[in-house]
Design a protein around this motif. Sequence first.
Motif, PDB file in Angstrom:
ATOM      1  N   ASP A 274     -10.563  -4.579  55.974  1.00 50.35           N
ATOM      2  CA  ASP A 274     -10.169  -3.714  57.078  1.00 50.35           C
ATOM      3  C   ASP A 274      -9.941  -2.280  56.619  1.00 50.35           C
ATOM      4  OD1 ASP A 274      -9.758  -5.649  59.428  1.00 50.35           O
ATOM      5  OD2 ASP A 274      -8.624  -6.610  57.815  1.00 50.35           O
ATOM      6  N   GLY A 275      -9.710  -2.095  55.331  1.00 46.76           N
ATOM      7  CA  GLY A 275      -9.489  -0.774  54.781  1.00 46.76           C
ATOM      8  C   GLY A 275      -9.615  -0.799  53.280  1.00 46.76           C
ATOM      9  N   VAL A 276      -9.702   0.400  52.694  1.00 49.96           N
ATOM     10  CA  VAL A 276      -9.886   0.526  51.254  1.00 49.96           C
ATOM     11  C   VAL A 276      -8.936   1.586  50.705  1.00 49.96           C
ATOM     12  CG1 VAL A 276     -11.488   1.164  49.402  1.00 49.96           C
ATOM     13  CG2 VAL A 276     -12.303  -0.201  51.342  1.00 49.96           C
ATOM     14  N   ILE A 277      -8.177   1.214  49.661  1.00 53.58           N
ATOM     15  CA  ILE A 277      -7.361   2.154  48.900  1.00 53.58           C
ATOM     16  C   ILE A 277      -8.173   2.606  47.696  1.00 53.58           C
ATOM     17  CG2 ILE A 277      -5.273   2.447  47.515  1.00 53.58           C
ATOM     18  CD1 ILE A 277      -3.986   0.217  49.174  1.00 53.58           C
ATOM     19  N   SER A 301      -9.542   4.553  53.114  1.00 52.87           N
ATOM     20  CA  SER A 301      -8.478   4.652  54.107  1.00 52.87           C
ATOM     21  C   SER A 301      -7.264   5.368  53.531  1.00 52.87           C
ATOM     22  CB  SER A 301      -8.069   3.254  54.574  1.00 52.87           C
ATOM     23  OG  SER A 301      -9.178   2.504  54.969  1.00 52.87           O
ATOM     24  N   ILE A 302      -6.977   5.106  52.245  1.00 55.84           N
ATOM     25  CA  ILE A 302      -5.845   5.710  51.536  1.00 55.84           C
ATOM     26  C   ILE A 302      -6.344   6.160  50.173  1.00 55.84           C
ATOM     27  CG2 ILE A 302      -3.550   5.331  50.546  1.00 55.84           C
ATOM     28  CD1 ILE A 302      -3.159   3.052  52.562  1.00 55.84           C
ATOM     29  N   VAL A 303      -6.068   7.412  49.809  1.00 60.62           N
ATOM     30  CA  VAL A 303      -6.380   7.922  48.481  1.00 60.62           C
ATOM     31  C   VAL A 303      -5.062   8.221  47.780  1.00 60.62           C
ATOM     32  CG1 VAL A 303      -7.542   9.697  47.122  1.00 60.62           C
ATOM     33  CG2 VAL A 303      -8.560   8.899  49.267  1.00 60.62           C
ATOM     34  N   THR A 304      -4.920   7.698  46.571  1.00 62.27           N
ATOM     35  CA  THR A 304      -3.657   7.835  45.842  1.00 62.27           C
ATOM     36  C   THR A 304      -3.946   7.715  44.348  1.00 62.27           C
ATOM     37  OG1 THR A 304      -1.384   6.965  45.676  1.00 62.27           O
ATOM     38  CG2 THR A 304      -3.144   5.362  46.046  1.00 62.27           C
ATOM     39  N   GLY A 305      -2.961   7.317  43.560  1.00 62.76           N
ATOM     40  CA  GLY A 305      -3.136   7.168  42.125  1.00 62.76           C
ATOM     41  C   GLY A 305      -2.338   8.185  41.342  1.00 62.76           C
ATOM     42  N   LYS A 306      -2.637   8.296  40.066  1.00 63.45           N
ATOM     43  CA  LYS A 306      -1.892   9.205  39.204  1.00 63.45           C
ATOM     44  C   LYS A 306      -2.026  10.658  39.654  1.00 63.45           C
ATOM     45  CE  LYS A 306      -1.988   6.322  35.042  1.00 63.45           C
ATOM     46  NZ  LYS A 306      -2.447   6.206  33.625  1.00 63.45           N
ATOM     47  N   VAL A 307      -3.127  10.977  40.339  1.00 60.55           N
ATOM     48  CA  VAL A 307      -3.319  12.330  40.852  1.00 60.55           C
ATOM     49  C   VAL A 307      -2.170  12.765  41.760  1.00 60.55           C
ATOM     50  CG1 VAL A 307      -4.653  11.536  42.856  1.00 60.55           C
ATOM     51  CG2 VAL A 307      -4.984  13.861  41.991  1.00 60.55           C
ATOM     52  N   SER A 308      -1.558  11.799  42.446  1.00 62.84           N
ATOM     53  CA  SER A 308      -0.520  12.127  43.434  1.00 62.84           C
ATOM     54  C   SER A 308       0.762  12.639  42.805  1.00 62.84           C
ATOM     55  CB  SER A 308      -0.214  10.906  44.304  1.00 62.84           C
ATOM     56  OG  SER A 308       0.408   9.884  43.537  1.00 62.84           O
ATOM     57  N   ALA A 309       0.903  12.506  41.472  1.00 66.10           N
ATOM     58  CA  ALA A 309       2.113  12.984  40.799  1.00 66.10           C
ATOM     59  C   ALA A 309       2.117  14.502  40.623  1.00 66.10           C
ATOM     60  CB  ALA A 309       2.256  12.314  39.437  1.00 66.10           C
ATOM     61  N   SER A 310       0.977  15.151  40.803  1.00 66.39           N
ATOM     62  CA  SER A 310       0.864  16.599  40.609  1.00 66.39           C
ATOM     63  C   SER A 310       0.538  17.294  41.925  1.00 66.39           C
ATOM     64  CB  SER A 310      -0.233  16.918  39.590  1.00 66.39           C
ATOM     65  OG  SER A 310      -0.539  18.300  39.585  1.00 66.39           O
ATOM     66  N   SER A 336       6.501   4.971  56.236  1.00 71.22           N
ATOM     67  CA  SER A 336       5.180   5.490  55.905  1.00 71.22           C
ATOM     68  C   SER A 336       4.176   4.361  55.717  1.00 71.22           C
ATOM     69  CB  SER A 336       5.259   6.343  54.644  1.00 71.22           C
ATOM     70  OG  SER A 336       3.978   6.811  54.281  1.00 71.22           O
ATOM     71  N   ALA A 337       4.575   3.284  55.032  1.00 68.77           N
ATOM     72  CA  ALA A 337       3.675   2.151  54.824  1.00 68.77           C
ATOM     73  C   ALA A 337       3.277   1.520  56.152  1.00 68.77           C
ATOM     74  CB  ALA A 337       4.334   1.113  53.918  1.00 68.77           C
ATOM     75  N   ARG A 338       4.251   1.416  57.058  1.00 69.80           N
ATOM     76  CA  ARG A 338       3.957   0.865  58.382  1.00 69.80           C
ATOM     77  C   ARG A 338       2.926   1.740  59.097  1.00 69.80           C
ATOM     78  NH1 ARG A 338       8.648   1.327  60.412  1.00 69.80           N
ATOM     79  NH2 ARG A 338       9.469  -0.732  59.902  1.00 69.80           N
ATOM     80  N   GLY A 339       3.093   3.050  58.989  1.00 69.09           N
ATOM     81  CA  GLY A 339       2.161   3.961  59.629  1.00 69.09           C
ATOM     82  C   GLY A 339       0.765   3.883  59.033  1.00 69.09           C
ATOM     83  N   LEU A 340       0.681   3.763  57.716  1.00 68.48           N
ATOM     84  CA  LEU A 340      -0.618   3.649  57.072  1.00 68.48           C
ATOM     85  C   LEU A 340      -1.322   2.353  57.474  1.00 68.48           C
ATOM     86  CD1 LEU A 340       0.349   4.942  53.511  1.00 68.48           C
ATOM     87  CD2 LEU A 340      -1.246   6.049  55.096  1.00 68.48           C
ATOM     88  N   LEU A 341      -0.548   1.268  57.579  1.00 70.70           N
ATOM     89  CA  LEU A 341      -1.151   0.002  57.995  1.00 70.70           C
ATOM     90  C   LEU A 341      -1.649   0.091  59.436  1.00 70.70           C
ATOM     91  CD1 LEU A 341      -1.796  -2.948  57.315  1.00 70.70           C
ATOM     92  CD2 LEU A 341       0.454  -3.560  58.221  1.00 70.70           C
ATOM     93  N   PHE A 343      -2.638   2.755  60.908  1.00 69.80           N
ATOM     94  CA  PHE A 343      -3.842   3.580  60.865  1.00 69.80           C
ATOM     95  C   PHE A 343      -5.050   2.725  60.482  1.00 69.80           C
ATOM     96  CE2 PHE A 343      -6.728   5.858  57.950  1.00 69.80           C
ATOM     97  CZ  PHE A 343      -7.302   6.748  58.855  1.00 69.80           C
ATOM     98  N   ILE A 344      -4.870   1.867  59.482  1.00 71.42           N
ATOM     99  CA  ILE A 344      -5.965   0.991  59.051  1.00 71.42           C
ATOM    100  C   ILE A 344      -6.351   0.022  60.166  1.00 71.42           C
ATOM    101  CG2 ILE A 344      -6.530  -0.918  57.486  1.00 71.42           C
ATOM    102  CD1 ILE A 344      -4.893   0.589  55.335  1.00 71.42           C
TER     103      ILE A 344
END
Length: 355
Positions: A274-277, A301-310, A336-341, A343-344
């Motif tokens: 249903d979605g991809v992180i 659907s969601i982009v995150t990872g170590k990049v998000s620390a900067s 926020s997690a509820r909202g992302l779900l 959205f997916i």
Amino acid sequence: MSNGQTETNLISNAKWAFTTRRVDRQDCTRLTTDFAAANPGDLVLCEVQRIGSHKRVQLNVGRYSQLYPGDTVVLACGARYAPDQYEGIAVIDESGSDMLAGGGVIGTMRKSNHRMSGPTKVKPLGVISRSNGAPVNIADYAMANMVLPINLTIVGAVGSSMNGGKTTAVASFAHGLSKAGHKVSAIKVTGTGSFGDYNAYLDTASHFVADFVEAGMVSTYQLPVSQIISGMNSLLGHASAAGCDVAVIEFADGIFQAETAALLKSPEVRQILDGVIFAAPCAASVVGGCEALRSMGIEPSIVTGKVSASPMAVEEAEKAAAVSIATKEELLSAESARGLLEFIRNSNRDQVLTA
């Protein structure tokens, strides 16, 4: 080791690795020496000869044990693909083999990251067998096969590379969704048997946690994609039977790794997502990874990872890749997690996965 009781004692007194955790030790009564016939998942009793990069073994009880020359350990024959460590195949050399992973995998190393000091060397003493001589394989103790459910929201997690932040993303999102009242399953569907990711998922309060070992695979590297998909579907079936309404599933390594790429391109996998992180360590890998995924017909659907620390890297990535970056804190937040779900769930699947 010709005496049966001696063999039994040798087997029972060894350190049993995490990959063997589902095996019934009462079935392990004999040792055979046809190492050339060993298959992925077969258990092998080994003696530690030389300590290398893996100075500890992950025990089947979920803790580390320091390794010493002369220790006996029970490992599972398997392959490994880990760009930060080793690439190896499921071949046992009776004169001396390699411990490919701390979770308990024995095979033959073919390539090594230059930062590694070399694998821990082990001497195979015997393939562990039943009283009738049949090898004991972890597949014999897999969870019962289940059919793919239709009542789960399934979110796949992939990354630009090993150690890009996938497991942190899965664990954080699973925890955030759990706090939001969802019954979440966190599942690792590909990779090499290890308790690191597994324990990270257990800590999230997820309702159901599993990995490919529960589906009878010590490692998914070089296995048929059809076998991996069958195991994945069965674990999702168990998640549904446990009452979960959301499954977050992690695919190991990067999107160019052979099995991961094949799974992402498989119609059988694409039709259930249903979605991809997408997790990545820096802005450049976000841009390149998103381009690669879009070339496969996948919009993250969601982009995150170590990049998000900067914050600076986030600005670069969002501008160059035309995406929004989610931080770890946002994934951990129930709201926020509820909202992302939502959205997916509300997104048109054709906007996420196209032909």
